[in-house]
Write a protein that holds these residues in place. Structure first.
Motif, PDB file in Angstrom:
ATOM      1  N   VAL A  46       0.843  -1.205   0.000  1.00 59.60           N
ATOM      2  CA  VAL A  46       0.000   0.000   0.000  1.00 59.60           C
ATOM      3  C   VAL A  46       0.881   1.260   0.000  1.00 59.60           C
ATOM      4  O   VAL A  46       0.620   2.212  -0.740  1.00 59.60           O
ATOM      5  CB  VAL A  46      -0.963  -0.024   1.212  1.00 59.60           C
ATOM      6  CG1 VAL A  46      -1.682   1.307   1.370  1.00 59.60           C
ATOM      7  CG2 VAL A  46      -1.969  -1.164   1.069  1.00 59.60           C
ATOM      8  N   HIS A  51      -6.790  -6.242  -6.411  1.00 59.48           N
ATOM      9  CA  HIS A  51      -6.558  -7.415  -5.565  1.00 59.48           C
ATOM     10  C   HIS A  51      -7.282  -8.594  -6.199  1.00 59.48           C
ATOM     11  O   HIS A  51      -8.493  -8.568  -6.382  1.00 59.48           O
ATOM     12  CB  HIS A  51      -7.065  -7.161  -4.146  1.00 59.48           C
ATOM     13  CG  HIS A  51      -6.531  -8.142  -3.147  1.00 59.48           C
ATOM     14  ND1 HIS A  51      -6.625  -9.508  -3.331  1.00 59.48           N
ATOM     15  CD2 HIS A  51      -5.870  -7.973  -1.969  1.00 59.48           C
ATOM     16  CE1 HIS A  51      -6.048 -10.122  -2.291  1.00 59.48           C
ATOM     17  NE2 HIS A  51      -5.579  -9.211  -1.464  1.00 59.48           N
ATOM     18  N   VAL A  62      -7.263   0.458   3.041  1.00 59.26           N
ATOM     19  CA  VAL A  62      -8.149   0.972   1.991  1.00 59.26           C
ATOM     20  C   VAL A  62      -8.418   2.460   2.214  1.00 59.26           C
ATOM     21  O   VAL A  62      -8.468   3.243   1.263  1.00 59.26           O
ATOM     22  CB  VAL A  62      -9.466   0.146   1.941  1.00 59.26           C
ATOM     23  CG1 VAL A  62     -10.477   0.794   1.018  1.00 59.26           C
ATOM     24  CG2 VAL A  62      -9.171  -1.286   1.486  1.00 59.26           C
ATOM     25  N   LYS A  63      -8.532   2.856   3.479  1.00 59.46           N
ATOM     26  CA  LYS A  63      -8.751   4.266   3.798  1.00 59.46           C
ATOM     27  C   LYS A  63      -7.559   5.109   3.333  1.00 59.46           C
ATOM     28  O   LYS A  63      -7.722   6.171   2.743  1.00 59.46           O
ATOM     29  CB  LYS A  63      -8.960   4.419   5.310  1.00 59.46           C
ATOM     30  CG  LYS A  63      -9.230   5.839   5.769  1.00 59.46           C
ATOM     31  CD  LYS A  63      -9.703   5.838   7.220  1.00 59.46           C
ATOM     32  CE  LYS A  63      -9.912   7.247   7.744  1.00 59.46           C
ATOM     33  NZ  LYS A  63      -8.693   7.840   8.309  1.00 59.46           N
ATOM     34  N   ASN A  85      -7.783   5.505  -0.325  1.00 58.57           N
ATOM     35  CA  ASN A  85      -8.858   6.450  -0.643  1.00 58.57           C
ATOM     36  C   ASN A  85      -8.400   7.892  -0.481  1.00 58.57           C
ATOM     37  O   ASN A  85      -8.704   8.750  -1.298  1.00 58.57           O
ATOM     38  CB  ASN A  85     -10.059   6.209   0.288  1.00 58.57           C
ATOM     39  CG  ASN A  85     -11.015   5.181  -0.298  1.00 58.57           C
ATOM     40  OD1 ASN A  85     -11.694   5.446  -1.277  1.00 58.57           O
ATOM     41  ND2 ASN A  85     -11.041   4.002   0.275  1.00 58.57           N
ATOM     42  N   ARG A  96      -8.087   3.929  -6.210  1.00 55.44           N
ATOM     43  CA  ARG A  96      -9.226   3.019  -6.046  1.00 55.44           C
ATOM     44  C   ARG A  96      -8.729   1.607  -5.771  1.00 55.44           C
ATOM     45  O   ARG A  96      -7.747   1.151  -6.368  1.00 55.44           O
ATOM     46  CB  ARG A  96     -10.071   3.038  -7.324  1.00 55.44           C
ATOM     47  CG  ARG A  96     -11.486   2.542  -7.129  1.00 55.44           C
ATOM     48  CD  ARG A  96     -12.295   3.511  -6.279  1.00 55.44           C
ATOM     49  NE  ARG A  96     -13.555   2.932  -5.829  1.00 55.44           N
ATOM     50  CZ  ARG A  96     -14.196   3.326  -4.742  1.00 55.44           C
ATOM     51  NH1 ARG A  96     -13.713   4.282  -3.985  1.00 55.44           N
ATOM     52  NH2 ARG A  96     -15.334   2.766  -4.411  1.00 55.44           N
ATOM     53  N   PHE A  97      -9.405   0.917  -4.876  1.00 55.70           N
ATOM     54  CA  PHE A  97      -9.082  -0.477  -4.549  1.00 55.70           C
ATOM     55  C   PHE A  97     -10.144  -1.366  -5.196  1.00 55.70           C
ATOM     56  O   PHE A  97     -11.310  -1.333  -4.818  1.00 55.70           O
ATOM     57  CB  PHE A  97      -9.080  -0.646  -3.026  1.00 55.70           C
ATOM     58  CG  PHE A  97      -8.660  -2.012  -2.538  1.00 55.70           C
ATOM     59  CD1 PHE A  97      -7.316  -2.358  -2.436  1.00 55.70           C
ATOM     60  CD2 PHE A  97      -9.605  -2.967  -2.170  1.00 55.70           C
ATOM     61  CE1 PHE A  97      -6.923  -3.614  -1.963  1.00 55.70           C
ATOM     62  CE2 PHE A  97      -9.219  -4.233  -1.701  1.00 55.70           C
ATOM     63  CZ  PHE A  97      -7.875  -4.549  -1.594  1.00 55.70           C
ATOM     64  N   PHE A 113     -16.457  -3.250   2.253  1.00 55.33           N
ATOM     65  CA  PHE A 113     -15.798  -2.031   1.792  1.00 55.33           C
ATOM     66  C   PHE A 113     -16.375  -1.541   0.462  1.00 55.33           C
ATOM     67  O   PHE A 113     -16.328  -0.368   0.150  1.00 55.33           O
ATOM     68  CB  PHE A 113     -14.271  -2.247   1.721  1.00 55.33           C
ATOM     69  CG  PHE A 113     -13.724  -2.567   3.081  1.00 55.33           C
ATOM     70  CD1 PHE A 113     -13.517  -1.558   4.000  1.00 55.33           C
ATOM     71  CD2 PHE A 113     -13.489  -3.877   3.471  1.00 55.33           C
ATOM     72  CE1 PHE A 113     -13.062  -1.833   5.281  1.00 55.33           C
ATOM     73  CE2 PHE A 113     -13.032  -4.172   4.745  1.00 55.33           C
ATOM     74  CZ  PHE A 113     -12.825  -3.142   5.655  1.00 55.33           C
ATOM     75  N   ALA A 149     -14.299   0.801  -1.764  1.00 59.24           N
ATOM     76  CA  ALA A 149     -13.604  -0.098  -2.696  1.00 59.24           C
ATOM     77  C   ALA A 149     -14.621  -0.556  -3.728  1.00 59.24           C
ATOM     78  O   ALA A 149     -15.824  -0.341  -3.560  1.00 59.24           O
ATOM     79  CB  ALA A 149     -13.028  -1.286  -1.941  1.00 59.24           C
TER      80      ALA A 149
END
Ligand code: MN
Length: 378
Positions: free
Chosen positions: A33, A46, A68-69, A72, A77-78, A99, A105
């Protein structure tokens, strides 16, 4: 368009039942990350097995949420699909889906085309299809009809391709739709790539050895994919924080030298390694002596295990040399007892993993469901 492609993070898995090893997995994930943020990628993809179990621990869910935060906050974008470890065998909403629901996500495992960033890139993914569902998946892959006005196409799957690993066969390469620029794969835990048409098929592999990978030396990482040109360019980036796995093979007679050998070889490591020692000995080795000497390396490492390879006096035979394929033997023994391979596969592939986790409720649900299905079919 730059993508960070990662898979098989198995967040929440606790290799060797050690808290430190659980942290290693989170650290590896956060390293990826960090790289995504530092290198300003457009997206993180992923390819499944986000969590180690369909019912992940609160810690694992929180660690994913924090990561993920962070993405963001940097406008990255995840995107994700699901692996078999994320999907409950009984009907339940997969945990990573949370999420997607929160808008943090984007789930792309439903086969719906997703156009990202001004129609430049098409992402299309499928969640894991178990071996018995692969016929269905092949039909879905055949039906893919990508729009013509996109520049790049990325397919995301969590399946074993026979050409990469014969024992993990679920699909063949020629089941994949042609003309994609990048095939972001998950499922196999060793990094591997092959070109296919003008595209590249790539498994980043797991980010840290999972419990069933055993103790062996490894290279773990993720892939940085550059899709700005005509052809995808892929860089495998190795995880720097990995805790090393070290294997030593030593003759029983030279066992006294082991401590020095280990000391010399771990100089400079920031994390205490995981160690496996294989001792070549003959019948009658003194196991108490071995345990005593080995105890001297316990401070040098996080964990160690040892095994004696017995060399028989006729020299030609090693007791441990021909390891049987445990999974196959298990399946065949079960088929003998249960009468057929389908029931055996149900017991070994479906029930046993749940029982290993002590999930008796799910096993009962699953057996009921199977029973009900069998009534429908008769
Ligand atoms: Mn996996």
């Amino acid at each position: 368009m730059q993508i960070l492609h990662i898979s098989d993070t198995h967040l929440g898995c606790v290799p060797l039942n050690l808290k430190e090893r659980e942290e290693d997995v989170y650290e590896a994930f956060n390293e990826a990350v960090d790289t995504a943020i530092k290198d300003r990628v457009d997206a993180v993809i992923h390819a499944g097995d986000i969590f180690h179990t369909p019912k992940p621990s609160g810690t694992a869910i929180n660690r994913l949420g924090e990561a993920v935060k962070r993405l963001n906050e940097d406008g990255i974008r995840f995107f994700f699909t699901l692996g078999e470890h994320d999907i409950s065998r009984v009907r339940d909403t997969p945990s990573p889906y949370l999420f997607h629901r929160l808008g943090m996500a984007t789930y792309i495992g439903d086969g719906k085309p997703y156009i990202y960033k001004d129609k430049d890139t098409l992402l299309i993914g499928f969640h894991k299809h178990r071996r018995s569902e692969c016929y269905e998946l092949v039909e879905k892959l055949k039906a893919i009809n990508p729009p013509h006005d996109v520049k790049r196409k990325v397919l995301v799957l969590h399946q074993g391709l026979g050409e990469f690993h014969p024992y993990a066969y679920e699909l063949s390469i020629d089941h994949l739709p042609p003309n994609f620029n990048y095939y972001a794969m998950g499922h196999l835990h060793d990094h591997a790539m092959k070109s296919y048409g003008n595209g590249i098929i790539c498994y980043p592999g797991s980010i840290d050895p999972t419990p069933n990978e055993g103790i062996k030396e490894f290279r773990k990482g993720f892939c940085m994919v550059d899709l700005s040109g005509d052809e995808a360019k892929v860089d495998f980036v190795q995880i720097r924080s990995s805790r090393r796995h070290m294997r030593y093979t030593i003759e029983y007679e030279r066992l006294d030298e082991l401590v020095r050998i280990v000391k010399d070889s771990i100089i400079g490591l920031t994390k205490k390694p995981v160690i496996e020692v294989r001792i070549n000995g003959r019948d009658g080795v003194d196991r108490a002596r071995i345990a005593n000497i080995l105890s001297k390396i316990s401070d040098l490492c996080l964990y160690y295990s040892w095994e004696v390879d017995l060399v028989r006096s006729d020299k030609s035979l090693r007791l441990y040399e021909d390891k049987p394929d445990i999974e196959r033997v298990l399946l065949e023994s079960a088929a003998e007892v249960l009468g057929d391979h389908a029931t055996a596969s149900f017991a070994i592939d479906e029930l046993l993993p749940l029982l290993n986790n002590g999930d008796v409720d799910s096993v009962v649900d699953l057996v009921w469901k199977k029973f009900e299905d069998s009534l429908k079919n008769t």
